[in-house]
Enzyme design. Structure first.
Site, mmCIF file in Angstrom:
data_model
loop_
_atom_site.group_PDB
_atom_site.id
_atom_site.type_symbol
_atom_site.label_atom_id
_atom_site.label_comp_id
_atom_site.label_asym_id
_atom_site.label_seq_id
_atom_site.Cartn_x
_atom_site.Cartn_y
_atom_site.Cartn_z
ATOM 1 N N ASP A 161 0.871 -1.171 0.000
ATOM 2 C CA ASP A 161 0.000 0.000 0.000
ATOM 3 C C ASP A 161 0.915 1.230 0.000
ATOM 4 O O ASP A 161 2.123 1.112 0.267
ATOM 5 C CB ASP A 161 -0.879 -0.041 1.254
ATOM 6 C CG ASP A 161 -1.672 1.223 1.455
ATOM 7 O OD1 ASP A 161 -2.329 1.671 0.500
ATOM 8 O OD2 ASP A 161 -1.632 1.770 2.572
ATOM 9 N N ASP A 179 -0.254 5.144 0.982
ATOM 10 C CA ASP A 179 -0.525 6.137 2.027
ATOM 11 C C ASP A 179 -0.519 5.514 3.414
ATOM 12 O O ASP A 179 -1.180 4.486 3.649
ATOM 13 C CB ASP A 179 -1.879 6.807 1.782
ATOM 14 C CG ASP A 179 -1.888 7.689 0.546
ATOM 15 O OD1 ASP A 179 -2.679 8.622 0.502
ATOM 16 O OD2 ASP A 179 -1.087 7.437 -0.379
ATOM 17 N N GLU A 207 -1.588 10.754 4.397
ATOM 18 C CA GLU A 207 -2.658 10.436 3.459
ATOM 19 C C GLU A 207 -2.698 11.585 2.460
ATOM 20 O O GLU A 207 -3.027 12.720 2.812
ATOM 21 C CB GLU A 207 -3.997 10.299 4.185
ATOM 22 C CG GLU A 207 -4.072 9.126 5.144
ATOM 23 C CD GLU A 207 -4.161 7.791 4.422
ATOM 24 O OE1 GLU A 207 -4.755 7.745 3.316
ATOM 25 O OE2 GLU A 207 -3.634 6.797 4.958
ATOM 26 N N SER A 261 -2.241 1.117 -4.792
ATOM 27 C CA SER A 261 -2.728 2.153 -3.884
ATOM 28 C C SER A 261 -4.105 2.681 -4.257
ATOM 29 O O SER A 261 -4.400 2.887 -5.439
ATOM 30 C CB SER A 261 -1.731 3.326 -3.866
ATOM 31 O OG SER A 261 -2.237 4.409 -3.110
ATOM 32 N N GLY A 262 -4.914 2.921 -3.239
ATOM 33 C CA GLY A 262 -6.160 3.650 -3.427
ATOM 34 C C GLY A 262 -5.907 5.138 -3.513
ATOM 35 O O GLY A 262 -6.835 5.926 -3.657
ATOM 36 N N LYS A 287 -7.092 -4.192 -5.397
ATOM 37 C CA LYS A 287 -5.797 -4.486 -4.779
ATOM 38 C C LYS A 287 -5.555 -5.991 -4.703
ATOM 39 O O LYS A 287 -4.495 -6.491 -5.087
ATOM 40 C CB LYS A 287 -5.739 -3.875 -3.372
ATOM 41 C CG LYS A 287 -5.556 -2.375 -3.334
ATOM 42 C CD LYS A 287 -5.294 -1.909 -1.915
ATOM 43 C CE LYS A 287 -4.869 -0.470 -1.863
ATOM 44 N NZ LYS A 287 -4.391 -0.070 -0.537
ATOM 45 N N ASP A 310 -2.043 -0.900 5.860
ATOM 46 C CA ASP A 310 -2.373 -0.346 7.174
ATOM 47 C C ASP A 310 -3.860 -0.213 7.462
ATOM 48 O O ASP A 310 -4.250 -0.035 8.613
ATOM 49 C CB ASP A 310 -1.733 1.037 7.341
ATOM 50 C CG ASP A 310 -2.424 2.078 6.485
ATOM 51 O OD1 ASP A 310 -3.023 3.012 7.052
ATOM 52 O OD2 ASP A 310 -2.369 1.964 5.252
ATOM 53 N N ASN A 334 -8.922 -1.103 3.614
ATOM 54 C CA ASN A 334 -8.834 -1.285 2.170
ATOM 55 C C ASN A 334 -7.766 -2.297 1.766
ATOM 56 O O ASN A 334 -7.738 -2.771 0.628
ATOM 57 C CB ASN A 334 -8.546 0.063 1.506
ATOM 58 C CG ASN A 334 -8.868 0.087 0.031
ATOM 59 O OD1 ASN A 334 -9.859 -0.487 -0.391
ATOM 60 N ND2 ASN A 334 -8.051 0.756 -0.748
#
Length: 206
Positions: free
Chosen positions: A5, A7, A14, A93-94, A139, A162, A165
């Site tokens: 991931d 952020d 973020e 990553s989102g 993901k 973390d 998501n």
């Protein structure tokens, strides 16, 4: 293969919250981000709402954030060592391409998948996203697809994240690490790292 991931994992922030702070809606957006990270609200709906609040932000704001990305301690040592050991490294990553592509450039990721912020003719954000939104499902699907593409056994696939998501991604990996994580992710992770030093992961791979 190691899948990360971005952020609050590879970087100590973020990005959407930083953009929102510059746009004057930081508290509102940060509160939505926190609820989404805990798994209390749907990620796609929350991301769409947060991005809409960024309409009109000029790209100069994104540039300034990108130039000062607070990389998490231990990132360089971890990624350089993984590459020396012939691991493939993946960033899923989102968050947004504006920042993910910069990390990919700095640390030579093999694959990067993230969300694209639409931009108007005046170099300002439109408040919308382009293409398929990178959510928890995307993901996990990316991890599984690359595992199969590279012909790897699941036992040779590591995932680090973390928040909520990242949950399906960690479950799809052979070994999932919750990094400074929310309770929902800690409950399913194979290992919880509670020190802001990603290089500590190397001790688990020996």
């Amino acid at each position: 293969m190691a899948v990360f991931d971005m952020d609050s994992t590879l970087i100590d922030m973020e990005c959407i919250d930083a953009i929102a702070a510059a746009a004057g809606c930081g508290e509102k957006v940060a509160a939505i981000t926190e609820r989404a990270m805990r798994g209390e609200i749907d990620f796609v709906a929350s991301l769409t709402e947060r991005v809409a609040a960024l309409k009109g932000v000029h790209l100069e704001v994104l540039d300034s954030i990108r130039d000062e990305l607070p990389v998490m301690p231990g990132v360089a040592e971890l990624l350089n060592t993984l590459r020396e050991r012939r691991w493939r490294t993946v960033l899923v990553s989102g968050g947004f391409t504006w920042f993910a592509d910069e990390l990919a450039r700095r640390f030579n990721f093999d694959v990067v998948v993230s969300n694209y912020l639409e931009i108007d003719d005046n170099d300002c954000l439109t408040g919308t996203l382009g293409g398929r939104i990178v959510d928890a499902e995307v993901k996990a699907d990316t991890l599984v697809q690359l595992t199969n593409q590279y012909g790897l056994p699941r036992s040779q696939v590591l995932a680090v994240g973390d928040g909520a998501n990242d949950l399906p991604m960690l479950q799809a990996a052979g070994f999932g690490i919750a990094f400074m994580a929310k309770p929902i992710l800690r409950d399913i992770a194979d290992y919880c790292l509670d020190e802001k030093d990603l290089s500590r992961i190397l001790t688990l791979l020996r």
